[in-house]
Write a protein that holds these residues in place. Sequence first.
Motif, mmCIF file in Angstrom:
data_model
loop_
_atom_site.group_PDB
_atom_site.id
_atom_site.type_symbol
_atom_site.label_atom_id
_atom_site.label_comp_id
_atom_site.label_asym_id
_atom_site.label_seq_id
_atom_site.Cartn_x
_atom_site.Cartn_y
_atom_site.Cartn_z
ATOM 1 N N ASP A 230 0.811 -1.227 0.000
ATOM 2 C CA ASP A 230 0.000 0.000 0.000
ATOM 3 C C ASP A 230 0.842 1.273 0.000
ATOM 4 O O ASP A 230 0.316 2.357 0.250
ATOM 5 C CB ASP A 230 -0.921 0.005 1.227
ATOM 6 C CG ASP A 230 -1.849 -1.199 1.261
ATOM 7 O OD1 ASP A 230 -2.405 -1.537 0.198
ATOM 8 O OD2 ASP A 230 -1.990 -1.803 2.339
ATOM 9 N N ASN A 231 2.143 1.144 -0.295
ATOM 10 C CA ASN A 231 3.038 2.301 -0.218
ATOM 11 C C ASN A 231 3.733 2.493 -1.546
ATOM 12 O O ASN A 231 4.364 1.571 -2.068
ATOM 13 C CB ASN A 231 4.054 2.094 0.912
ATOM 14 C CG ASN A 231 4.866 3.339 1.202
ATOM 15 O OD1 ASN A 231 5.268 4.060 0.301
ATOM 16 N ND2 ASN A 231 5.095 3.596 2.480
ATOM 17 N N ASP A 232 3.660 3.696 -2.114
ATOM 18 C CA ASP A 232 4.269 3.970 -3.411
ATOM 19 C C ASP A 232 5.791 4.012 -3.366
ATOM 20 O O ASP A 232 6.451 4.001 -4.412
ATOM 21 C CB ASP A 232 3.750 5.304 -3.970
ATOM 22 C CG ASP A 232 2.298 5.213 -4.431
ATOM 23 O OD1 ASP A 232 1.839 4.080 -4.669
ATOM 24 O OD2 ASP A 232 1.639 6.268 -4.533
ATOM 25 N N SER A 233 6.369 4.099 -2.169
ATOM 26 C CA SER A 233 7.826 4.211 -2.048
ATOM 27 C C SER A 233 8.508 2.870 -1.810
ATOM 28 O O SER A 233 9.723 2.827 -1.594
ATOM 29 C CB SER A 233 8.178 5.162 -0.887
ATOM 30 O OG SER A 233 7.657 6.459 -1.126
ATOM 31 N N ASN A 236 5.736 -2.625 -4.225
ATOM 32 C CA ASN A 236 4.289 -2.817 -4.098
ATOM 33 C C ASN A 236 3.775 -3.599 -5.306
ATOM 34 O O ASN A 236 4.545 -4.004 -6.182
ATOM 35 C CB ASN A 236 3.575 -1.464 -3.965
ATOM 36 C CG ASN A 236 3.932 -0.509 -5.103
ATOM 37 O OD1 ASN A 236 4.248 -0.955 -6.211
ATOM 38 N ND2 ASN A 236 3.903 0.784 -4.832
ATOM 39 N N HIS A 238 2.047 -2.669 -7.869
ATOM 40 C CA HIS A 238 2.234 -1.989 -9.144
ATOM 41 C C HIS A 238 3.615 -2.317 -9.713
ATOM 42 O O HIS A 238 3.748 -2.682 -10.896
ATOM 43 C CB HIS A 238 2.083 -0.483 -8.971
ATOM 44 C CG HIS A 238 2.445 0.303 -10.203
ATOM 45 N ND1 HIS A 238 1.704 0.262 -11.366
ATOM 46 C CD2 HIS A 238 3.504 1.139 -10.454
ATOM 47 C CE1 HIS A 238 2.273 1.032 -12.283
ATOM 48 N NE2 HIS A 238 3.362 1.578 -11.747
ATOM 49 N N ARG A 239 4.644 -2.202 -8.870
ATOM 50 C CA ARG A 239 5.995 -2.491 -9.342
ATOM 51 C C ARG A 239 6.169 -3.979 -9.643
ATOM 52 O O ARG A 239 6.846 -4.360 -10.606
ATOM 53 C CB ARG A 239 7.024 -2.020 -8.303
ATOM 54 C CG ARG A 239 7.164 -0.501 -8.248
ATOM 55 C CD ARG A 239 8.344 -0.082 -7.372
ATOM 56 N NE ARG A 239 8.557 1.363 -7.485
ATOM 57 C CZ ARG A 239 7.948 2.272 -6.746
ATOM 58 N NH1 ARG A 239 7.066 1.882 -5.830
ATOM 59 N NH2 ARG A 239 8.189 3.558 -6.903
#
Length: 566
Positions: A230-233, A236, A238-239
Amino acid sequence: MAQRITIDPITRIEGHLRIDVEVDGGKITKAWSSGQMFRGLETILQGRDPRDAWLFVQRICGVCTTVHALASVRTVENALGLEIPLNAQLIRNLVQSIHCLQDHIVHFYALSALDWVDVVSALDADPVKTAALADSLSTWPGNSVNRFTAVKDKVKALVASGQLGPFANAYWGHAAMALPPEANLMAVSHYLEALDYQRKATQALGIIGGKNPHVQNFSVGGVTTAINPDNDSTLNMHRLYQIKRLVEEVSGFIKNVYMVDVAAVGALYKDWLPYGAGVTNYLAAPDMFLDAKATMSDLPGGTIMDGDLKTVKPIVGLNDSYLKENVQESIARAWYNGDWSKHPWEEDTDPKYTDFQDEGRYTWLKAPRFQGKPMQVGPLAQMLVGYAQGHEMTVKSVDSLLALVSTVAGVTVGPEILHSTIGRHAARAVRAGMMADLALKHWDLLVDNIGKGDLEIFNPPVFPKGEQKGVGYHEAPRGILSHWIVIQDGKIKNYQCVVPSTWNAGPRDAEGQLGPYEASLMGNPIADPERPLEVLRTIHSFDPCIACAIHMLDPEGKEVIKVKAL
């Protein structure tokens, strides 16, 4: 009368390699393999914190970067008896498998295909016939008349300009070139496509490894790749799906283009199947571990002696004593001080250069031995070790490629043809296909484990007083890589790297046993001593990577690469 040929440097490799051969009656009768640059990182590491070693050893090479990082963290963990979290194991597996995809594609197309493919001959090809040939081999969408016409026009423009770019300085029109024009045009088209697909693999490696070529996410005790869906950094979903999409695209190219091209080359050069076997003792390490303790793996390890698959002896896990206890290196013919053969934990790295001596010392490479014997390492070793053990994925993949070669050649061939120059290419293509499947499998395992709520990535190391010894193995793209460490009171006392191209490119030992490069050249034909293409074919089939490369530049633009025929 024997004729001496010196090729210095061997090009289309990583590093600086010299090959000398004697030719008599159109065949090679003697051979010497000489690594021309000294690697001193073992000395640089002495006295340093073991946790920093992996960052240094990646700089051994600009190609084999992730592999040295992986072997290094494993050797420290082995010395400490440190178990890493499952997520860390699976992330490391993704790094190594994706690196392998990029590496194998680059090797065949950019580094060795031009030993078999006559680019200039492609100008005589009919794009319609080329498309028909390609369609008979696979359903790859890039195999169209329009595509082949465009590639032919591009080659024609290059030839007309007198600037062949990446295709310059090859042996066009050589008597040993045998592909018909249409096969050459198809291969040139795929060469250009390969540049894009190796880039996709590099992009995926950059996402999972934080940087490429020198990954930044390893650490003694695990990885530094923070996981939070849940963290874009962080790493996750998506990556992770970006990585999966890129690997799937690369996998399609490997299975529908790379493997098919290798089968076609093997079939159309079937006269070359008897050449290049050399040393038929094989050594491979297990890898792609499925558990945190590294006791179960998707890639089998083991040894085979004298080319007899019935002699296979498995190697299981990173603590197998059969592997740990039987490796030594000899410096009898290398430019080091002494005349010993020692286990890596007991070695030193004390350079002592002389000139090139046919009957004495002639290389910076030591001569690794397993139970006193030279061993061939690399994809061929791993495929044969897996095949001999009945490893399901290996058997299925090898048999599939052999069936394709048989169909194109019009004659049935079995695994015995793998003991050859072309066999090394076939095994590497098979391994690339397997690694693509395994990358996706281990992606699934990682996602499933994260889905269970496990986000652990690191176990902190503790360095006790006293001495600890460790070894880290990894089955790298060129074969078994091992790093050996002795730790004293939390500092590096000794560090040795026994790398794949040392196993293969190493010299004779004190008993006069040839190294694999040298042995593989014996008996090979030489059609034209002034243009020794056949030497390049066999040496390139090992995918040489001679650590600590140097690049020489003549500011006046004068030629600095020569082949001497004496």
